[in-house]
Design an enzyme around this catalytic site. Structure first.
Site, mmCIF file in Angstrom:
data_model
loop_
_atom_site.group_PDB
_atom_site.id
_atom_site.type_symbol
_atom_site.label_atom_id
_atom_site.label_comp_id
_atom_site.label_asym_id
_atom_site.label_seq_id
_atom_site.Cartn_x
_atom_site.Cartn_y
_atom_site.Cartn_z
ATOM 1 N N GLY A 237 0.834 -1.206 0.000
ATOM 2 C CA GLY A 237 0.000 0.000 0.000
ATOM 3 C C GLY A 237 0.864 1.250 0.000
ATOM 4 C CB THR A 464 4.380 -4.816 7.267
ATOM 5 O OG1 THR A 464 3.015 -5.076 7.633
ATOM 6 C CG2 THR A 464 4.408 -3.629 6.335
ATOM 7 N N GLY A 505 1.700 0.703 13.593
ATOM 8 C CA GLY A 505 0.921 -0.523 13.783
ATOM 9 C C GLY A 505 1.383 -1.364 14.958
ATOM 10 N N PRO A 585 13.682 -10.053 13.484
ATOM 11 C CG PRO A 585 15.647 -10.822 14.456
ATOM 12 C CD PRO A 585 14.161 -10.974 14.524
ATOM 13 C CB THR A 587 9.091 -9.210 9.506
ATOM 14 O OG1 THR A 587 9.232 -9.061 10.913
ATOM 15 C CG2 THR A 587 8.464 -10.562 9.202
ATOM 16 C CD GLN A 591 8.082 -3.328 6.333
ATOM 17 O OE1 GLN A 591 7.763 -2.159 6.183
ATOM 18 N NE2 GLN A 591 7.703 -4.266 5.495
ATOM 19 C CD GLU A 658 5.504 5.434 7.336
ATOM 20 O OE1 GLU A 658 4.920 6.271 6.652
ATOM 21 O OE2 GLU A 658 5.139 5.128 8.492
HETATM 22 MO MO1 MOS Z 1 2.300 5.169 5.662
HETATM 23 S S1 MOS Z 1 2.449 6.509 4.104
HETATM 24 O O1 MOS Z 1 2.024 6.242 6.961
HETATM 25 O O2 MOS Z 1 0.938 4.233 5.221
#
Ligand code: MOS
Length: 695
Positions: A237, A464, A505, A585, A587, A591, A658
């Site tokens: 996404g 994720t 999350g 570690p 996953t 990321q 991120e």
């Molecule tokens: Mo991320 S752009 O905060 O789904």
């Protein structure tokens, strides 16, 4: 300050619980949900960038065999709320951007729907459109706030005075391109209203079933009990499924035209470039002032970016500059141009991703001007507390990341424009940052069932790792074997959960699960009976407001640029991160290197080329919108330091989705500069920008 969970399952590199289903092809995604006798939709899109629809002739389309219904702005149902203009599909003949929805065909097959959509004849009254972003537009405005609720402008001290009197100052303009999220799985929905159109089921590809449902309920005037959203698996996404886009409303509307019959709508890759959000291009004017020793006296960023005319999205690009380095004089501003363009939205690390480009290249330029090692320059400007809030850091290990990265990368022996055959070689560095967030709502239930612990929470796994790591957290909180724990996610039938966004999350859902697990232990002890159940809410988890919580990192890049052709190769990328405790570690690495790869992609390849004459992205498909692939990546390594942060949450996690994409593009530009002497300030770094300056 909390006592962190005792890690047992946490820290193990367990394989993905959903891995086998995905590899075998048995994991059902939204579009392929098995339903009885589905009908298929194809949207009709505006072919002008501004104006109004004057007529829609559906005669030829409706005559095609297999066409069931065609909806247009003149006959579609009226929605309960049109407040969000992006969601107000087919409610008005006004056109605010090219590609906006002006109709939908529902047919027996997707092929017929597509053919019929092509045969719909739309007549327009076209107006002049304006879609060119520029710093000198006279209609730039300051939004009330920027994304995630940040202040639009901030200022402390006097930047202008510091710039005028400092021993060294630099003033530069940097720009980032428009980027489209492009998850592998397109935006897709299967929608089914029951026969009397009272209950709606949506199998929708989303980063949050509950936020998705809330938006649909608002638009259609439904109670939450009237809608179920299901989404066990998502094919990526990157923010573009964090909030629904118009396609979800269109699917629900189309399905209501055929109550009792499921309807499927998947955007084509091309349609995603109009309807599924994107990252605004940014123009960043940077000012840095320093003394000869490299101590910053001033740091300022003034950002210009775009939004659509119908809905505001203000990317918080200036936000990381506010807290990264210790300058007594600071300023940040955001100005927007509202243009005849599609609606921008979340894209992996909104704000921090583009906002760590300009400043981190500027730091490199300042280091060069001062003759100071860019790693050392950053270390000399390490703030003791958050410069903005004056709060102490929950933990800040940027210096450790820089030092450890430099050591491992061989920074001290870095080549500067060394020639290796036909190739020019250089290394670059930049910092990474991402705030540690936890959402205010999320609830989990935990039940003992058939000898196992089953938790339910409406969380999302975008690929994720949530399916895998939430059981690890729950198992440690219960002090049981992780094999005895199942966590079910991705359905509004489970308790309310927050969006998988802002790297929040794990912090949020994990906290709710720990609350539930502890309540379960308190209530039922170590030998529960079948059916014993409790629920836990994130708002019962300890929350610290006294510290500034951020994850930090340092990224190192080796660039090789062909001396004759300007071809760029990046054989090595290294990221060292301080991201709190890592739950898994395997996953986590995925990321972090995924983020870094996307940062590389931003630096060299991705670029939605805007054609201002017609008002659309010219390269709106994956043939022309280039995304970094395996062959573009050499060695890529993500490491993390052992970080113990008792302030962020009971798991000690900071979020890892991120941070990997922040800073990468700056490190690439800095490496290319070290190799060639050419400073590219406008992304992406393409060879046309290098060739004129090559030695
Ligand atoms: Mo991320 S752009 O905060 O789904």
């Amino acid at each position: 300050m909390t006592d962190l969970l005792e890690p047992r399952a946490i820290g193990q590199a367990l394989v993905r619980r959903d891995g086998e289903a995905k590899v075998r092809g048995t994991a059902t995604y939204a579009y392929e949900t098995p339903v009885e006798d589905p009908a298929y939709c194809h949207p009709v899109q505006a072919t002008i960038a501004r104006g109004r629809v004057t007529a829609v002739d559906t005669t030829a389309a409706a005559a095609l065999d297999g066409v069931l219904r065609i909806l247009t702005p003149f006959d579609a149902e009226r929605l309960a709320s049109t407040e969000d203009a992006e969601y107000a599909v087919l409610q008005s003949p006004e056109i605010a951007f090219r590609g906006q929805l002006v109709g939908v065909v529902i047919a027996e097959t997707s092929e017929v729907a597509r053919q019929a959509a092509d045969a719909v004849v739309v007549t327009y009254a076209e107006q002049e459109h304006d879609s060119t972003l520029a710093v000198d537009r006279d209609d730039l405005y300051a939004p009330e706030q920027v994304n995630a609720g940040h202040e639009t402008d901030t200022a402390e001290g006097d930047v202008a005075a510091a710039m005028a009197t400092a021993e060294v100052s630099i003033e530069r303009t940097y720009s980032t391109a428009m980027y489209h999220n492009n998850p592998l799985e397109p935006h897709a929905t299967t929608a089914l209203w029951d026969a009397d159109a009272q209950f709606l089921t949506l199998w929708d590809s989303t980063q949050g079933v509950h936020p998705d449902r809330a938006a649909v309920c608002e638009v259609f005037g439904l109670d939450q009990e009237q809608v179920r959203v299901v989404c066990p698996y998502v094919g990526g996404g990157f923010g573009s499924k964090g909030r629904p886009h118009a396609n979800v409303m269109l699917a629900a509307m189309a399905a209501r035209a055929l109550p009792g019959r499921p309807v499927k709508l998947a955007l084509t890759r091309q349609q995603m470039f109009f309807l599924a959000g994107y990252r605004t291009p940014t123009i960043q004017q940077l000012q840095l002032a320093a003394d000869r020793r490299g101590r910053l006296q001033a740091i300022a960023i003034d950002v210009v970016e775009q939004t659509s005319r119908i809905k505001e999205f203000a990317e918080q690009t200036g936000v990381p500059t506010r807290m990264m380095y210790a300058a007594p004089n600071r300023r940040s501003t955001h100005r927007l141009a509202a243009l005849d363009v599609p609606v921008p939205s979340w894209f992996r690390a909104p704000g921090e991703c583009p906002g760590m480009f300009g400043p981190e290249v500027a730091m490199d330029e300042l280091a060069e001007e001062l003759g100071i090692d860019p790693v050392e320059l950053r270390i000399r400007n390490e703030p003791e507390v958050d410069p903005e809030t004056k709060k102490p850091w929950s933990s800040r290990n940027l210096v450790r990341c820089l030092r450890e990265g430099a050591e491992r990368f061989g920074w001290a022996d870095r080549p500067r424009g060394r020639r290796d055959g036909d190739w020019l070689v250089g290394y670059g560095v930049a910092s990474s940052v991402y705030p540690t967030m936890r959402q205010a709502t999320s609830t989990a239930t935990l039940r003992f069932e058939d000898g196992r612990y089953v938790a339910e929470i409406g969380a999302a796994d975008l690929g994720t790792g949530a399916w895998t790591i939430l059981p690890q957290i729950t198992a440690d909180a219960l002090d049981v074997d992780v094999a005895d724990v199942e966590v079910r996610i991705g359905d509004t039938r489970y308790p309310t959960a927050s969006v998988a966004g802002g790297s929040s999350g794990t912090n949020t859902w994990g906290s709710a699960l720990v609350v539930a697990a502890r309540a379960f232990r308190d209530k039922f002890g170590g030998s529960p009976a079948d059916g014993d159940e409790v629920s836990g809410d994130v708002d019962q988890a300890a929350k610290d407001d006294a510290h500034a919580p951020y994850a930090f990192g340092a990224q190192f890049v080796e660039a090789r640029v062909h001396a004759d052709t300007g071809e760029i190769r990046l054989p090595r990328l290294l990221g060292v991160f301080g991201v709190g405790r890592v739950v898994n570690p395997r996953t986590a690495r995925s990321q972090l290197i995924g983020g870094m790869t996307m940062g590389l992609s931003m630096a060299l390849h991705e670029n939605s080329v805007w054609d201002p004459r017609i008002g659309q992205v010219a390269n709106h498909d994956l043939a022309e919108y280039h995304i970094t692939v395996n062959a573009d990546v050499g060695e890529i390594e993500a490491l993390w330091i052992d970080e113990h942060d008792p302030y962020v949450n009971v798991m000690g996690t900071k979020g890892i989705g991120e941070i990997g994409i922040t800073g990468t593009a700056a490190a690439v530009v800095n490496a290319v500069h070290a190799a060639t002497g050419v400073r590219v300030r406008d992304l992406p770094v393409t060879l046309d920008k290098l060739l004129p300056g090559l030695p």
